[in-house]
Design a protein around this motif. Structure first.
Motif, mmCIF file in Angstrom:
data_model
loop_
_atom_site.group_PDB
_atom_site.id
_atom_site.type_symbol
_atom_site.label_atom_id
_atom_site.label_comp_id
_atom_site.label_asym_id
_atom_site.label_seq_id
_atom_site.Cartn_x
_atom_site.Cartn_y
_atom_site.Cartn_z
ATOM 1 N N VAL A 187 0.851 -1.192 0.000
ATOM 2 C CA VAL A 187 0.000 0.000 0.000
ATOM 3 C C VAL A 187 0.885 1.239 0.000
ATOM 4 N N ILE A 188 0.559 2.187 -0.872
ATOM 5 C CA ILE A 188 1.208 3.497 -0.888
ATOM 6 C C ILE A 188 0.106 4.520 -0.635
ATOM 7 N N SER A 189 0.231 5.293 0.440
ATOM 8 C CA SER A 189 -0.894 6.120 0.885
ATOM 9 C C SER A 189 -0.525 7.591 1.038
ATOM 10 N N ALA A 190 -1.552 8.424 0.897
ATOM 11 C CA ALA A 190 -1.470 9.861 1.199
ATOM 12 C C ALA A 190 -2.893 10.347 1.396
ATOM 13 N N SER A 205 1.317 -6.997 -5.939
ATOM 14 C CA SER A 205 0.320 -6.000 -6.311
ATOM 15 C C SER A 205 0.549 -4.726 -5.509
ATOM 16 N N ILE A 206 0.132 -3.604 -6.092
ATOM 17 C CA ILE A 206 0.296 -2.306 -5.439
ATOM 18 C C ILE A 206 -1.059 -1.623 -5.365
ATOM 19 N N LEU A 207 -1.428 -1.196 -4.164
ATOM 20 C CA LEU A 207 -2.669 -0.463 -3.955
ATOM 21 C C LEU A 207 -2.323 0.961 -3.534
ATOM 22 N N ASN A 242 -2.568 -9.913 3.935
ATOM 23 C CA ASN A 242 -1.830 -9.969 2.671
ATOM 24 C C ASN A 242 -1.051 -8.682 2.406
ATOM 25 N N THR A 243 -1.245 -7.675 3.253
ATOM 26 C CA THR A 243 -0.576 -6.391 3.054
ATOM 27 C C THR A 243 0.815 -6.448 3.672
ATOM 28 N N ILE A 244 1.830 -6.278 2.841
ATOM 29 C CA ILE A 244 3.208 -6.457 3.330
ATOM 30 C C ILE A 244 3.741 -5.206 4.011
ATOM 31 N N ALA A 245 3.272 -4.009 3.595
ATOM 32 C CA ALA A 245 3.776 -2.761 4.167
ATOM 33 C C ALA A 245 2.915 -1.605 3.676
ATOM 34 N N ASP A 246 2.996 -0.498 4.399
ATOM 35 C CA ASP A 246 2.409 0.766 3.944
ATOM 36 C C ASP A 246 3.503 1.817 3.869
ATOM 37 N N ILE A 247 3.602 2.468 2.717
ATOM 38 C CA ILE A 247 4.470 3.629 2.549
ATOM 39 C C ILE A 247 3.563 4.850 2.546
ATOM 40 N N ASN A 248 3.717 5.714 3.522
ATOM 41 C CA ASN A 248 2.817 6.865 3.678
ATOM 42 C C ASN A 248 3.565 8.177 3.432
ATOM 43 N N ILE A 249 2.918 9.074 2.691
ATOM 44 C CA ILE A 249 3.548 10.334 2.293
ATOM 45 C C ILE A 249 2.648 11.476 2.747
ATOM 46 N N ASP A 250 3.134 12.268 3.681
ATOM 47 C CA ASP A 250 2.326 13.353 4.243
ATOM 48 C C ASP A 250 3.224 14.562 4.479
ATOM 49 N N MET A 251 3.182 15.520 3.556
ATOM 50 C CA MET A 251 3.981 16.756 3.578
ATOM 51 C C MET A 251 5.421 16.479 3.157
ATOM 52 N N VAL A 252 5.695 16.645 1.870
ATOM 53 C CA VAL A 252 7.048 16.399 1.339
ATOM 54 C C VAL A 252 7.501 17.510 0.392
ATOM 55 N N GLY A 253 6.850 18.681 0.435
ATOM 56 C CA GLY A 253 7.160 19.725 -0.530
ATOM 57 C C GLY A 253 7.866 20.952 0.015
ATOM 58 N N ARG A 254 8.180 20.960 1.304
ATOM 59 C CA ARG A 254 8.752 22.157 1.918
ATOM 60 C C ARG A 254 10.061 21.828 2.638
ATOM 61 N N VAL A 255 10.680 22.859 3.178
ATOM 62 C CA VAL A 255 11.912 22.720 3.955
ATOM 63 C C VAL A 255 11.669 23.388 5.303
ATOM 64 N N GLN A 268 13.041 8.738 -4.362
ATOM 65 C CA GLN A 268 13.487 7.809 -3.322
ATOM 66 C C GLN A 268 12.345 6.923 -2.840
ATOM 67 N N ILE A 269 11.174 7.504 -2.683
ATOM 68 C CA ILE A 269 10.013 6.723 -2.245
ATOM 69 C C ILE A 269 9.653 5.686 -3.306
ATOM 70 N N PHE A 270 9.767 6.075 -4.590
ATOM 71 C CA PHE A 270 9.518 5.096 -5.657
ATOM 72 C C PHE A 270 10.529 3.961 -5.602
ATOM 73 N N HIS A 271 11.823 4.287 -5.404
ATOM 74 C CA HIS A 271 12.839 3.226 -5.320
ATOM 75 C C HIS A 271 12.474 2.222 -4.227
ATOM 76 N N LEU A 272 12.016 2.714 -3.095
ATOM 77 C CA LEU A 272 11.616 1.821 -2.010
ATOM 78 C C LEU A 272 10.422 0.972 -2.423
ATOM 79 N N ALA A 273 9.425 1.606 -3.031
ATOM 80 C CA ALA A 273 8.227 0.873 -3.461
ATOM 81 C C ALA A 273 8.584 -0.183 -4.502
ATOM 82 N N TRP A 274 9.434 0.172 -5.451
ATOM 83 C CA TRP A 274 9.843 -0.761 -6.508
ATOM 84 C C TRP A 274 10.542 -1.977 -5.908
#
Length: 539
Positions: free
Chosen positions: A326-329, A375-377, A404-417, A517-523
């Motif tokens: 699962v890849i979530s936001a 599979s990717i959800l 059956n869900t192996i992991a969740d990659i969650n993305i919440d606020m990644v556009g600022r410094v 980087q998040i894609f590399h992890l998901a891949w």
């Protein structure tokens, strides 16, 4: 082909206060990053671009989308935009749902009127007292000529404030906590440990409901602190999962009152109250004190149910298709205040746009007939700002079994410094990676060293982090069910939850690098031979 990166020597600046890692991993400037496009992870990660991210975010965080508040038209516009993007990328092939939408019912509870009078004096809600609209029944007026002080409001085999007293239809006033004797032993647990009567106020309200009490007034020593801790439940409608409009209330109507109100009710009876308290401490016995007072409170509640939408994309795997990554936001934000729009560009238009770009990267692979083993959800959750509700609904009503869900990659606020990294934006905060799976943590570190060279900051992963970010985004609804979860986050800034969180303040170049980087992890997780190991425990 490889390129060198200019950065600091790999170091681990350890600040281990809790069980979980809270280091900062800085990339090694003597090593090179893999950029050769014969590496499929590089090839498809490179489809994630700053320009495409800006195109998505400029729509999602526009004034037209009105801050994307759950239950409002702007949120529906956002869900439609996301579903259209998924359709364009052929990412709606759900075997179970056959739709990009998972409908989620929400109940909105709010006060239409609440005010309190004691002996003709008016007391203000959110100043002198607090009450929660979702936890009280609609009662136009509760009127009484007396209020009963009832100690702690406990009815337990080892101690009871009720005894044989009939308080049906009465207004009672109680203290938090429970009674202790002069040796500091609880009358209930017979030890220095407190019981559930102290930790769970609902237990007192449930027994009051069973006893037929009309209203419970709970004395709170710091009403301003209580307000601060519950602002989102008190300054706007309380939002809950499901249709609660016909659900019977199990708690007695109640309000948290300041010591100012308590003193107004006690009046000249302070000595009687002190005498009862001494008797409780000395003998573990209690008796109600009748306080003469002209008391009135209005508790008029409005409830309505609306349907929100989780938006879901899906790519079926090949040899391990029954295993799901699962890849979530979350795509919702906090809407408008009057005519002022809270666009939520960083929170969380940035995460939503990044997941859309990651969908595009997997779509590019699909078009090349390169399919992942697993599979990717893709979960675009609504209701996060209301208490992680959309992801909670998915976790309780999963389209594919959670086991059956192996992991969740969650993305919440990644556009600022944030302030810590001003002038050095090549970083990302990582939260939760080692809490349930050391594999997940190790893999992300290795892939970052190989492909991205980001500074990985685990400060907020500290078990004692006062911000408690680990519990404050959608990954937690997977983690609490034993599913390894990793949360990527840029840290807070002065525009967090302000109308100034706008697209012009986003750093799209670093956002794209984080997305890659998040894609590399998901891949990697979707294609590695063995499912990652779960070797941590849910706390």
């Amino acid at each position: 082909m490889k390129i060198k990166i200019t950065s600091l020597l790999l170091v681990a600046m350890s600040t281990m206060y809790g069980q979980y890692i809270s280091n900062v991993t800085v990339p090694d400037s003597t090593k090179t990053l893999v950029v050769d496009q014969t590496d499929l992870s590089v090839k498809y990660a490179n489809t994630i671009t700053a320009a495409d991210l800006k195109a998505h975010l400029s729509i999602l965080a526009s004034d037209e989308y009105e801050g994307r508040e759950t239950g409002e038209p702007g949120n529906d516009k956002a869900s439609l935009y996301i579903s259209q993007q998924l359709n364009k990328k052929s990412a709606v092939d759900l075997k179970v749902n056959k739709s990009p939408y998972q409908n989620v019912a929400f109940t909105f509870s709010s006060w239409t009127e609440t005010e309190m009078f004691i002996n003709g004096d008016r007391y203000r809600h959110l100043w002198d007292y607090l009450n929660f609209p979702n936890k009280n029944e609609n009662k136009p007026a509760i009127v009484s000529k007396e209020v009963y002080f009832l100690g702690y409001g406990i009815d337990d085999p080892n101690y009871s404030d009720y005894g044989k007293q009939d308080l049906k239809g009465k207004v009672i006033m109680i203290n938090r906590g429970e009674p202790y004797n002069r040796d500091s032993l609880s009358y209930i647990t017979k030890s220095k440990e407190s019981s559930e009567w102290s930790s769970n106020i609902d237990k007192k309200l449930e027994i009051a409901k069973k006893k037929g009490v009309a209203l419970v007034l709970i004395i709170d020593e710091d009403i301003k602190k209580l307000l601060g801790e519950n602002r989102k439940y008190l300054l706007g409608p309380v939002v809950e999962l499901g249709d609660k409009t016909k659900t019977p209330k199990t708690l007695a109507n109640h309000a948290y009152i300041s010591t100012t109100i308590a003193k107004a009710l006690i009046g000249k009876n302070e000595k009687k109250i002190l005498k009862v308290r001494k008797k409780i401490t000395k003998r573990g016995r209690s008796k109600a004190v009748k306080l003469q007072a002209e008391f009135l409170i209005n508790q008029m509640v409005s409830q309505k149910t609306l349907i929100g939408k989780n938006v879901i994309g899906f790519y079926e795997g090949t040899t391990k298709k029954d295993e799901i990554l699962v890849i979530s936001a979350h795509y919702d934000h906090i809407g408008k205040r009057g005519e002022e729009v809270f666009n939520g560009a960083d929170d969380n238009g940035s995460g939503t746009s990044t997941v859309l770009e990651i969908v595009g990267a997997f779509e590019a692979a699909r078009k090349d007939s390169v399919m992942c083993k697993r599979s990717i959800l893709f979960l675009f959750a609504t209701g996060e700002e209301k208490g992680l509700l959309g992801s909670q609904y998915y976790s309780e009503n999963p389209i594919y079994p959670l086991e059956n869900t192996i992991a969740d990659i969650n993305i919440d606020m990644v556009g600022r410094v944030d302030k810590k990294y001003e002038g050095n934006p090549n970083y990302i905060y990582v939260i939760g990676s080692d809490r349930l799976s050391t594999d997940l943590h190790r893999i992300n570190e290795e892939l970052n060293a190989k492909y991205s060279g980001l500074t990985l900051d685990y400060t907020y992963n500290d078990e004692k982090d006062p911000n408690r970010y680990y519990y404050r985004s959608d990954h937690y609804n997977f983690a609490k069910n034993g599913i390894p979860a990793i949360f990527f986050f840029n840290g807070v800034h002065p525009d967090y939850h302000q109308a100034t969180d706008t697209v012009d303040k986003i750093d799209f170049d670093i956002m794209a690098k984080r997305g890659k980087q998040i894609f590399h992890l998901a891949w990697d997780l979707a294609n590695r031979e063995e499912r990652i190991t779960v070797d941590g425990v849910v706390k």
